[in-house]
Structure formats: C-alpha cells, structure tokens
Design a protein around this motif. Structure first.
Motif, PDB file in Angstrom:
ATOM      1  N   LEU A 216       5.848  11.434   5.449  1.00  0.00           N
ATOM      2  CA  LEU A 216       6.377  10.674   4.313  1.00  0.00           C
ATOM      3  C   LEU A 216       5.686   9.324   4.158  1.00  0.00           C
ATOM      4  O   LEU A 216       5.442   8.869   3.030  1.00  0.00           O
ATOM      5  CB  LEU A 216       7.886  10.487   4.459  1.00  0.00           C
ATOM      6  N   ILE A 217       5.381   8.676   5.260  1.00  0.00           N
ATOM      7  CA  ILE A 217       4.680   7.389   5.175  1.00  0.00           C
ATOM      8  C   ILE A 217       3.309   7.573   4.530  1.00  0.00           C
ATOM      9  O   ILE A 217       2.920   6.831   3.614  1.00  0.00           O
ATOM     10  CB  ILE A 217       4.557   6.737   6.569  1.00  0.00           C
ATOM     11  N   LEU A 218       2.558   8.583   4.998  1.00  0.00           N
ATOM     12  CA  LEU A 218       1.229   8.826   4.430  1.00  0.00           C
ATOM     13  C   LEU A 218       1.311   9.201   2.951  1.00  0.00           C
ATOM     14  O   LEU A 218       0.505   8.760   2.130  1.00  0.00           O
ATOM     15  CB  LEU A 218       0.508   9.934   5.193  1.00  0.00           C
ATOM     16  N   ALA A 219       2.276  10.037   2.615  1.00  0.00           N
ATOM     17  CA  ALA A 219       2.348  10.553   1.250  1.00  0.00           C
ATOM     18  C   ALA A 219       2.878   9.531   0.253  1.00  0.00           C
ATOM     19  O   ALA A 219       2.482   9.550  -0.923  1.00  0.00           O
ATOM     20  CB  ALA A 219       3.222  11.801   1.224  1.00  0.00           C
ATOM     21  N   ASN A 220       3.752   8.641   0.681  1.00  0.00           N
ATOM     22  CA  ASN A 220       4.436   7.763  -0.276  1.00  0.00           C
ATOM     23  C   ASN A 220       4.065   6.292  -0.192  1.00  0.00           C
ATOM     24  O   ASN A 220       4.601   5.487  -0.956  1.00  0.00           O
ATOM     25  CB  ASN A 220       5.953   7.902  -0.121  1.00  0.00           C
ATOM     26  N   SER A 221       3.207   5.898   0.719  1.00  0.00           N
ATOM     27  CA  SER A 221       2.835   4.475   0.809  1.00  0.00           C
ATOM     28  C   SER A 221       1.981   4.081  -0.396  1.00  0.00           C
ATOM     29  O   SER A 221       1.096   4.814  -0.815  1.00  0.00           O
ATOM     30  CB  SER A 221       2.051   4.210   2.093  1.00  0.00           C
ATOM     31  N   SER A 222       2.306   2.917  -0.935  1.00  0.00           N
ATOM     32  CA  SER A 222       1.531   2.421  -2.077  1.00  0.00           C
ATOM     33  C   SER A 222       1.337   0.910  -1.924  1.00  0.00           C
ATOM     34  O   SER A 222       2.024   0.262  -1.145  1.00  0.00           O
ATOM     35  CB  SER A 222       2.244   2.740  -3.386  1.00  0.00           C
TER      36      SER A 222
ATOM     37  N   PRO B  37      -3.124  -6.670  -8.386  1.00  0.00           N
ATOM     38  CA  PRO B  37      -2.832  -7.975  -9.024  1.00  0.00           C
ATOM     39  C   PRO B  37      -2.223  -7.851 -10.416  1.00  0.00           C
ATOM     40  O   PRO B  37      -1.444  -8.695 -10.833  1.00  0.00           O
ATOM     41  CB  PRO B  37      -4.194  -8.660  -9.087  1.00  0.00           C
ATOM     42  N   ASN B  38      -2.528  -6.763 -11.134  1.00  0.00           N
ATOM     43  CA  ASN B  38      -1.971  -6.609 -12.484  1.00  0.00           C
ATOM     44  C   ASN B  38      -0.560  -6.025 -12.461  1.00  0.00           C
ATOM     45  O   ASN B  38       0.023  -5.771 -13.503  1.00  0.00           O
ATOM     46  CB  ASN B  38      -2.899  -5.765 -13.364  1.00  0.00           C
ATOM     47  N   GLY B  39      -0.002  -5.757 -11.233  1.00  0.00           N
ATOM     48  CA  GLY B  39       1.360  -5.258 -11.117  1.00  0.00           C
ATOM     49  C   GLY B  39       1.488  -3.756 -10.999  1.00  0.00           C
ATOM     50  O   GLY B  39       2.576  -3.253 -10.753  1.00  0.00           O
ATOM     51  N   SER B  40       0.421  -3.007 -11.213  1.00  0.00           N
ATOM     52  CA  SER B  40       0.515  -1.554 -11.094  1.00  0.00           C
ATOM     53  C   SER B  40       0.451  -1.133  -9.626  1.00  0.00           C
ATOM     54  O   SER B  40      -0.144  -1.809  -8.787  1.00  0.00           O
ATOM     55  CB  SER B  40      -0.589  -0.877 -11.902  1.00  0.00           C
ATOM     56  N   LYS B  41       1.086   0.014  -9.327  1.00  0.00           N
ATOM     57  CA  LYS B  41       1.111   0.528  -7.961  1.00  0.00           C
ATOM     58  C   LYS B  41       0.121   1.684  -7.839  1.00  0.00           C
ATOM     59  O   LYS B  41       0.060   2.542  -8.713  1.00  0.00           O
ATOM     60  CB  LYS B  41       2.502   1.012  -7.590  1.00  0.00           C
ATOM     61  N   VAL B  42      -0.625   1.693  -6.734  1.00  0.00           N
ATOM     62  CA  VAL B  42      -1.584   2.763  -6.446  1.00  0.00           C
ATOM     63  C   VAL B  42      -1.357   3.224  -5.010  1.00  0.00           C
ATOM     64  O   VAL B  42      -0.832   2.472  -4.186  1.00  0.00           O
ATOM     65  CB  VAL B  42      -3.049   2.273  -6.628  1.00  0.00           C
ATOM     66  N   PRO B  43      -1.735   4.475  -4.701  1.00  0.00           N
ATOM     67  CA  PRO B  43      -1.569   4.958  -3.325  1.00  0.00           C
ATOM     68  C   PRO B  43      -2.315   4.069  -2.333  1.00  0.00           C
ATOM     69  O   PRO B  43      -3.428   3.616  -2.603  1.00  0.00           O
ATOM     70  CB  PRO B  43      -2.160   6.367  -3.360  1.00  0.00           C
TER      71      PRO B  43
ATOM     72  N   VAL C 296      -3.139  11.340   1.646  1.00  0.00           N
ATOM     73  CA  VAL C 296      -1.859  11.647   0.998  1.00  0.00           C
ATOM     74  C   VAL C 296      -1.579  13.144   1.083  1.00  0.00           C
ATOM     75  O   VAL C 296      -0.465  13.574   1.404  1.00  0.00           O
ATOM     76  CB  VAL C 296      -1.865  11.155  -0.468  1.00  0.00           C
ATOM     77  N   THR C 297      -2.608  13.959   0.829  1.00  0.00           N
ATOM     78  CA  THR C 297      -2.455  15.422   0.929  1.00  0.00           C
ATOM     79  C   THR C 297      -2.080  15.809   2.361  1.00  0.00           C
ATOM     80  O   THR C 297      -1.177  16.634   2.571  1.00  0.00           O
ATOM     81  CB  THR C 297      -3.761  16.125   0.513  1.00  0.00           C
ATOM     82  N   ASN C 298      -2.773  15.225   3.324  1.00  0.00           N
ATOM     83  CA  ASN C 298      -2.444  15.519   4.725  1.00  0.00           C
ATOM     84  C   ASN C 298      -1.015  15.099   5.056  1.00  0.00           C
ATOM     85  O   ASN C 298      -0.322  15.777   5.823  1.00  0.00           O
ATOM     86  CB  ASN C 298      -3.424  14.813   5.667  1.00  0.00           C
TER      87      ASN C 298
END
Length: 175
Positions: free
Chosen positions: A128-134, A138-144, A151-153
């Motif tokens: 879950l940590i690997l798959a959901n960490s983001s 700076p512009n406020g958007s979230k990325v993996p 994430v797949t692993n």
C-alpha cells in the motif's frame, strides 16, 4: 496401560539373545499413533541415528531402532504385543510433559503462524505504501512518489499478500 519389556532376560516380553543387550534393555508403551521407547540399558539404543541412554523418545513403526547399537528392534513383535486399536491412557512416567526428541512442536507451530502472519501484514503495508505514496508539486498537483514500475510492484505485493493470507486462513480453518 500395557508396557512391554525388551531384553536378554527370559522374563522380558521380547527376548533378544545378544550379550551386548542388557537383561532388561528397554520398555515400550503405546501413545497416540506411535510408541514411547524408554531406554534403561548400559549400552544404549540408537534411534534414527540418535544415541539414547537412560531416557525416553517417541518412535513410530518402521523407525530404525538398534538395541546396543547393533541389534534391530523386531517391530512385528512390538506391534503384536501393542496393537493399534487399543485405547491407551497417556502416561509420561515421572515427567509431567511428554517426551520430545526435537523441541516443543506446539511452540514451533505458533512461531510459524506468527511469522507467516507478520510477513503477510508487512506485505500488505509495504504494498500500500508503494502503490499510494504521492508527492505534491509546487503547482499543488499530486503525482506518484515512486516510478510506475514501483507502483505496479506495490499493487502486486499487496494483492499476493491478501491472496496468500486468505489461502492460509482457509487451510488453517480446514485443518
């Protein structure tokens, strides 16, 4: 409870004519599906390669039992004197616990279950940590936070942990 004696003396239930075998070399009694072998000799007994002196060991039909390390136990005589269909009370001699050759199997089983359970929980948490960490840009958007393969692993680890945990629960419930 029936206890049979094995030795060189004519009063024994199973007489072994060998000078290295003690007059009363050992006793055997039925316990569960197997037997308890109680060595009382001066030359000992080798059971499945383990030398036994003045102590008890659980044995099963077909185990290698050498009285005085040379004379094989006549299993057919033991089984004729202690048939499998007898119901026996549990007897441990002067000990309050059953004799064990390789440690406490209940403790080993509990340790194995806890080890499997902790491994499964660790897989779920790490997956879950690997798959959901983001991370937040700076512009406020979230990325993996991790690469797409990580994430797949993470999802694979999570899924396998859940599947193996469910299989373990089903097998444990049916045992």
């Amino acid at each position: 409870m029936r206890v049979i004696t094995i030795g060189r003396d004519d009063s024994c239930d199973i007489v072994i004519n060998n000078p290295r075998v003690s007059r009363v070399h050992a006793n055997i009694f039925k316990q569960g599906q197997g037997y308890v072998y109680r060595d009382s000799s001066s030359n000992g007994t080798r059971i499945n390669g383990i030398m036994l002196h003045q102590s008890d060991m659980r044995i099963m039909p077909g185990d290698s039992v050498l009285l005085a390390d040379i004379e094989p136990l006549p299993w057919h005589k033991v089984q004729n004197l202690l048939p499998n269909n007898e119901t026996e009370e549990v007897y441990y001699g002067s000990s309050a616990r059953p004799p064990q050759a390789y440690g406490n199997p209940t403790a080993l089983l509990i340790f194995g279950y806890l080890f499997a359970l902790m491994g499964g929980l660790l897989g779920v948490v790490l997956g879950l940590i690997l798959a959901n960490s983001s991370r937040t840009l700076p512009n406020g958007s979230k990325v993996p936070k991790y690469s797409p393969s990580a994430v797949t692993n993470g999802w694979i680890i999570f899924s396998l942990s859940i599947i193996f945990g469910l299989v373990w629960l089903i097998v444990s419930a049916n045992s």
